[in-house]
Design a protein around this motif. Structure first.
Motif, short mmCIF file in Angstrom:
data_model
loop_
_atom_site.label_atom_id
_atom_site.label_comp_id
_atom_site.label_asym_id
_atom_site.label_seq_id
_atom_site.Cartn_x
_atom_site.Cartn_y
_atom_site.Cartn_z
N GLU A 19 0.83 -1.21 0.00
CA GLU A 19 0.00 0.00 0.00
C GLU A 19 0.86 1.25 0.00
OE1 GLU A 19 -3.66 1.86 -0.36
OE2 GLU A 19 -3.12 -0.26 -0.51
N SER A 50 -9.47 -1.56 4.68
CA SER A 50 -9.66 -2.27 3.42
C SER A 50 -9.56 -1.31 2.24
CB SER A 50 -11.02 -2.98 3.39
OG SER A 50 -12.07 -2.05 3.54
N LYS A 51 -9.48 0.01 2.53
CA LYS A 51 -9.29 1.02 1.48
C LYS A 51 -8.75 2.29 2.12
CE LYS A 51 -11.70 3.22 -2.42
NZ LYS A 51 -13.02 3.39 -3.09
N GLU A 74 -7.73 6.35 1.16
CA GLU A 74 -7.81 7.43 0.18
C GLU A 74 -7.36 8.73 0.80
OE1 GLU A 74 -11.61 6.99 -2.50
OE2 GLU A 74 -12.16 6.45 -0.46
N THR A 132 -11.58 3.13 4.82
CA THR A 132 -12.74 2.24 4.88
C THR A 132 -12.30 0.96 5.56
OG1 THR A 132 -13.60 3.15 2.81
CG2 THR A 132 -14.50 1.04 3.54
N LEU A 152 -7.26 -5.13 1.42
CA LEU A 152 -6.73 -3.82 1.03
C LEU A 152 -6.10 -3.86 -0.36
CD1 LEU A 152 -6.06 -0.89 1.74
CD2 LEU A 152 -4.00 -1.71 2.90
N ASN A 153 -5.30 -4.89 -0.63
CA ASN A 153 -4.62 -4.97 -1.93
C ASN A 153 -4.09 -6.39 -2.16
OD1 ASN A 153 -1.95 -5.24 -0.70
ND2 ASN A 153 -2.11 -3.06 -0.21
#
Length: 256
Positions: A48, A151-152, A154, A164, A188-189
Motif C-alpha cells: 500500500e 480495506s481502502k 484514500e 474504509t 486492502l490490496n
C-alpha cells in the motif's frame, strides 16, 4: 499537502503455509529449521505504501521499513525494499528475544520520532501471536489518530485521509488528519512479487543496523508463558438416518 514520510514495520514469522509444532519444552512453537517469511499483513502495508507513491496524487518523500529480530530478519527487509521501499532499519535482537506488543509500540514510537514520520502503516496483527494490539498502542503513545483494519485508503486533500474498514454487517468509513497510524486488513490490496532486477537493486539500498538500546528500549517481559500445548484432536462426527434422528441427537447433546 505535506509530503509523506511513511514508516512500515514488518515482522519475520513462521511462513503461513507451515503447520507450527510445539517444542519439546512446551514453552512455545518450534522455530529451528522452520521456513520463515514476512508477516502477510505486513506485506499489505508495504504494497500500500508503494501504491500511494505510484498513484502520484500524494507526494511521498520516504518509505522506510523497520524490523526487530535476529540477523535473518534482514531477509524480509530486503524483500520489502525489492517491493519498493527506499531504505530499511534492522533492530537486532538475540534469537528467542521476542518483544511483546507494548515493547514493539514503544520501539516504533521512538523510531517514528527519530525518522520524522507522519504516517505509520502496519499489519493489523502478526500471525504468530495474533495479538492485534501494536497499532492501537502506538497511536496511543504518539497521541495520533488511528484507523484499524483498513480495506481502502484514500487521500482526500490537505492532510485528510479517508479509511474504509470492514465491520460486522457492513463497512465503516473514517476520516482523520495526518499524522496517523493505519493498520491493514486482507482486502486492502494484492501484494506484488519482487522481481529479480528489483531484488538486485534492493541489495544496494541502505540498511541501517540498530539495537534496542539505541531507542532506549529493553526486552523486559510483562507476561509469562506457563505452558504451550497442542489443541486436543477433534472428534469425528456422526450420521443420523432422518430428521427425527437429528432432533433426538440434538436433544441428547443438550443442544435443544
Amino acid at each position: 499537502m505535506s509530503a509523506l514520510r511513511i514508516l512500515v514495520p514488518v515482522k519475520r514469522v513462521i511462513d503461513y503455509a507451515v503447520k507450527p509444532r510445539v517444542n519439546k519444552a512446551q514453552t512455545g512453537v518450534e522455530t529451528a529449521g522452520v521456513k520463515h517469511s514476512m508477516n502477510p499483513f505486513d506485506e499489505l502495508s508495504v504494497e500500500e505504501s508503494v501504491r500511494i507513491r505510484e498513484g502520484k496524487k500524494t507526494p511521498v518523500e520516504d518509505i522506510c521499513v523497520i524490523s526487530a529480530g535476529p540477523t535473518k530478519a534482514q531477509d524480509i527487509l530486503r524483500t520489502a525494499m525489492a517491493m519498493g521501499a527506499d531504505r530499511a532499519i534492522h533492530v537486532e535482537t538475540k534469537e528467542g528475544e521476542d518483544l511483546e506488543p507494548l515493547g514493539v509500540a514503544k520501539l516504533l514510537k521512538a523510531a517514528t520520532e527519530q525518522n520524522k514520520s507522519n504516517l505509520v502503516i502496519l499489519g493489523k496483527q502478526s500471525i504468530d501471536d495474533d495479538a492485534g494490539q501494536t497499532g492501537q498502542m502506538l497511536a496511543g503513545l504518539l497521541g495520533w489518530a488511528q484507523a484499524t483494519q483498513a480495506s481502502k485508503i484514500e487521500f482526500t486533500g490537505g492532510d485528510s485521509v479517508q479509511v474504509t474498514r470492514e465491520v460486522d454487517g457492513g463497512v465503516e468509513t473514517l476520516k482523520a488528519k495526518l499524522p496517523m497510524v493505519i493498520t491493514t486488513d486482507l482486502r486492502l490490496n494484492e501484494p506484488r512479487y519482487a522481481s529479480l532486477p528489483n531484488i538486485m537493486k534492493a541489495k544496494k539500498k541502505p540498511l541501517e543496523k540498530k539495537t534496542l538500546a539505541d531507542y532506549g528500549i529493553t526486552a523486559e517481559k510483562r507476561l509469562k508463558t506457563i505452558k504451550v500445548t497442542e489443541p486436543p484432536p477433534r472428534q469425528g462426527g456422526g450420521k443420523v438416518e432422518d430428521v427425527d434422528g437429528l432432533v433426538s441427537k440434538l436433544k441428547e447433546l443438550g443442544a435443544l
